[in-house]
Design a protein around this motif. Structure first.
Motif, PDB file in Angstrom:
ATOM      1  N   ARG A 167       8.761  16.811 113.554  1.00  0.00           N
ATOM      2  CA  ARG A 167       9.919  17.611 113.126  1.00  0.00           C
ATOM      3  C   ARG A 167       9.506  19.064 113.325  1.00  0.00           C
ATOM      4  NH1 ARG A 167      13.099  13.889 110.426  1.00  0.00           N
ATOM      5  NH2 ARG A 167      12.018  12.332 109.186  1.00  0.00           N
ATOM      6  N   ASP A 187      18.359   5.264 109.914  1.00  0.00           N
ATOM      7  CA  ASP A 187      19.367   5.599 108.897  1.00  0.00           C
ATOM      8  C   ASP A 187      20.797   5.192 109.252  1.00  0.00           C
ATOM      9  OD1 ASP A 187      17.257   6.763 107.552  1.00  0.00           O
ATOM     10  OD2 ASP A 187      17.736   8.806 108.206  1.00  0.00           O
ATOM     11  N   MET A 237      15.533   3.637 102.353  1.00  0.00           N
ATOM     12  CA  MET A 237      15.749   4.889 103.088  1.00  0.00           C
ATOM     13  C   MET A 237      17.203   5.001 103.550  1.00  0.00           C
ATOM     14  SD  MET A 237      12.362   5.696 105.307  1.00  0.00           S
ATOM     15  CE  MET A 237      10.978   6.537 104.556  1.00  0.00           C
ATOM     16  N   GLY A 238      17.490   6.073 104.248  1.00  0.00           N
ATOM     17  CA  GLY A 238      18.844   6.327 104.728  1.00  0.00           C
ATOM     18  C   GLY A 238      19.176   7.803 104.611  1.00  0.00           C
ATOM     19  N   ARG A 239      18.248   8.541 104.014  1.00  0.00           N
ATOM     20  CA  ARG A 239      18.448   9.969 103.725  1.00  0.00           C
ATOM     21  C   ARG A 239      19.684  10.138 102.848  1.00  0.00           C
ATOM     22  NH1 ARG A 239      15.848  14.487 106.110  1.00  0.00           N
ATOM     23  NH2 ARG A 239      14.958  13.160 107.696  1.00  0.00           N
ATOM     24  N   GLU A 263      17.894   6.222  98.829  1.00  0.00           N
ATOM     25  CA  GLU A 263      17.025   7.323  98.376  1.00  0.00           C
ATOM     26  C   GLU A 263      17.866   8.581  98.117  1.00  0.00           C
ATOM     27  OE1 GLU A 263      14.314   8.529 101.501  1.00  0.00           O
ATOM     28  OE2 GLU A 263      15.869   8.379 103.018  1.00  0.00           O
ATOM     29  N   TYR A 315       7.822   4.019 103.716  1.00  0.00           N
ATOM     30  CA  TYR A 315       7.637   4.036 105.169  1.00  0.00           C
ATOM     31  C   TYR A 315       7.493   2.662 105.816  1.00  0.00           C
ATOM     32  CZ  TYR A 315       7.199   9.033 104.610  1.00  0.00           C
ATOM     33  OH  TYR A 315       7.468  10.339 104.314  1.00  0.00           O
ATOM     34  N   ARG A 334      10.077   1.983 108.326  1.00  0.00           N
ATOM     35  CA  ARG A 334      10.135   2.616 109.640  1.00  0.00           C
ATOM     36  C   ARG A 334       9.194   1.963 110.653  1.00  0.00           C
ATOM     37  NH1 ARG A 334      10.561   8.826 108.405  1.00  0.00           N
ATOM     38  NH2 ARG A 334       8.480   8.888 109.314  1.00  0.00           N
TER      39      ARG A 334
HETATM   40  O1  F6P Z   1      15.455   9.864 109.100  1.00  0.00           O
HETATM   41  C1  F6P Z   1      14.572   8.817 108.929  1.00  0.00           C
HETATM   42  C2  F6P Z   1      13.897   8.934 107.591  1.00  0.00           C
HETATM   43  O2  F6P Z   1      13.004   7.853 107.480  1.00  0.00           O
HETATM   44  C3  F6P Z   1      14.818   8.987 106.381  1.00  0.00           C
HETATM   45  O3  F6P Z   1      15.257   7.707 106.026  1.00  0.00           O
HETATM   46  C4  F6P Z   1      13.936   9.631 105.368  1.00  0.00           C
HETATM   47  O4  F6P Z   1      14.691  10.310 104.389  1.00  0.00           O
HETATM   48  C5  F6P Z   1      13.136  10.596 106.183  1.00  0.00           C
HETATM   49  O5  F6P Z   1      13.152  10.113 107.502  1.00  0.00           O
HETATM   50  C6  F6P Z   1      11.698  10.771 105.750  1.00  0.00           C
HETATM   51  O6  F6P Z   1      11.135  11.760 106.543  1.00  0.00           O
HETATM   52  P1  F6P Z   1       9.596  12.119 106.650  1.00  0.00           P
HETATM   53  O7  F6P Z   1       9.013  11.250 107.701  1.00  0.00           O
HETATM   54  O8  F6P Z   1       9.595  13.556 107.079  1.00  0.00           O
HETATM   55  O9  F6P Z   1       8.999  11.878 105.301  1.00  0.00           O
END
Ligand code: F6P
Length: 317
Positions: A71, A126, A168-170, A221, A248, A251
């Motif tokens: 990011r 997400d 998750m899902g933001r 979340e 995580y 993911r």
């Molecule tokens: O956008 C994918 C995601 O896994 C979201 O579900 C979560 O809120 C965010 O990324 C977590 O991000 P990071 O990897 O920066 O902790």
């Protein structure tokens, strides 16, 4: 044409099959394909690697992304993006395929507005992007969550507990509602459909009085502090409650077949678009067909592809 491909933002299972599809479809269409390492950071540092058919063999089943992701907040600065464009031009790169979520699309839109051709692929667990029914990674993450909740249900039942499972899902409830529906969760709490805590506690009291041995609450979340909520439920409902934050684990893992196929279709479609001189768009799937919309359209349209699932979850609760 020289096409670069990058993955950016949170990784998602299926990113590797998407990279493979861009590389293979690109080479098969007579293009050269370059991987950009670690998302937009690699564009800014000029970290490009020429890809061959072989460099993407045996990656279909791999989780994560073999070319890394990041990011990069600074990418919202014009001078940083200009450096990225200069690096691509210097390397002779004509177009970019950017795989990621809304942050990635904002970067892609900005590059497009600066005159650089970009096609976006929706890569995020997400499912929070508009103009596509599904994003790459959503189905694999959903399977992981369903597997975890089924296991949590077992132990909750043995101990006569209520379990809150944070997924998750933001700020998007698609994973929560799909998982909740699949697992028969007693309560599903999402940003789109929040629930009143007092009402949940009252319903849990009834649930317990009926002799039910467990209850599952699936929650997106960022809605509330699930550990504090579990404590409130324990204190007020008489149902011992624990919270599990899946984190995580959602993911990672090998992409499911659906994500591999979706990634393959989207990657090849992106190459077709670029071959036809079309860019400044993001790829999606709607009613099983490949589609594309401008970044503006995707970023300004509300994401309502799961409306029927929310309604179904309420109907068969
Ligand atoms: O956008 C994918 C995601 O896994 C979201 O579900 C979560 O809120 C965010 O990324 C977590 O991000 P990071 O990897 O920066 O902790």
């Amino acid at each position: 044409m020289k096409i670069a491909v990058l993955t950016s933002g949170g990784d998602a299972p299926g990113m590797n099959p998407a990279i493979r599809a861009v590389v293979r479809a690109g080479i098969n269409s007579g293009h050269e394909v370059y991987a950009v390492m670690d998302g937009y950071a690699g564009l800014v540092s000029g970290s490009f690697e020429k890809m061959s058919r072989k460099s993407v063999s045996e990656i279909l089943a791999k989780g994560g992304t073999i070319i890394g992701t990041a990011r990069l907040k600074e990418f919202n600065k014009l001078e940083v993006r200009q450096r990225a464009i200069n690096n691509m031009k210097e390397a002779g790169i004509d177009a970019l395929v950017a795989i990621g979520g809304d942050g990635t699309y904002r970067g892609a839109k900005a590059l497009t507005e600066m005159g650089f051709p970009v096609v976006g692929l929706p890569g995020t667990i997400d499912n929070d992007l508009a103009c596509t029914d599904y994003t790459i990674g959503f189905h694999t993450a959903l399977e992981t969550i369903v597997d975890a909740i089924d296991k949590i249900r077992d132990t909750s039942s043995s101990h006569q507990r209520c379990s809150i499972v944070e997924v998750m899902g933001r700020y998007c409830g698609d994973l929560a509602v799909s998982a909740g529906l699949s697992c028969g969760a007693e309560f599903i709490i999402t940003p789109e459909h929040p629930m009143n805590k007092d009402e949940i506690i009252e319903r849990l009291k009834v649930h317990k009085s009926e002799g039910r041995r467990n209850a599952i609450i699936v929650i997106t979340e960022n809605v509330c502090n699930v550990h504090e909520f579990a404590e409130e439920i324990t204190q007020q409902s008489g149902f011992a409650c624990r919270a599990t934050v899946l984190g995580y684990v959602q993911r990672g893992g090998s992409p499911c077949a659906e994500d591999r196929i979706l990634a393959g279709r989207m990657g090849a479609y992106a190459v077709d678009l670029l071959s036809q001189g079309i860019s400044g768009v993001a790829v999606g799937i709607q009613n099983s067909k490949m589609v594309h919309y401008t970044f503006d359209e995707v970023l300004s349209t509300p994401n309502e592809s799961m409306q029927d699932i929310y309604e179904l979850a309420a109907k068969i609760r």
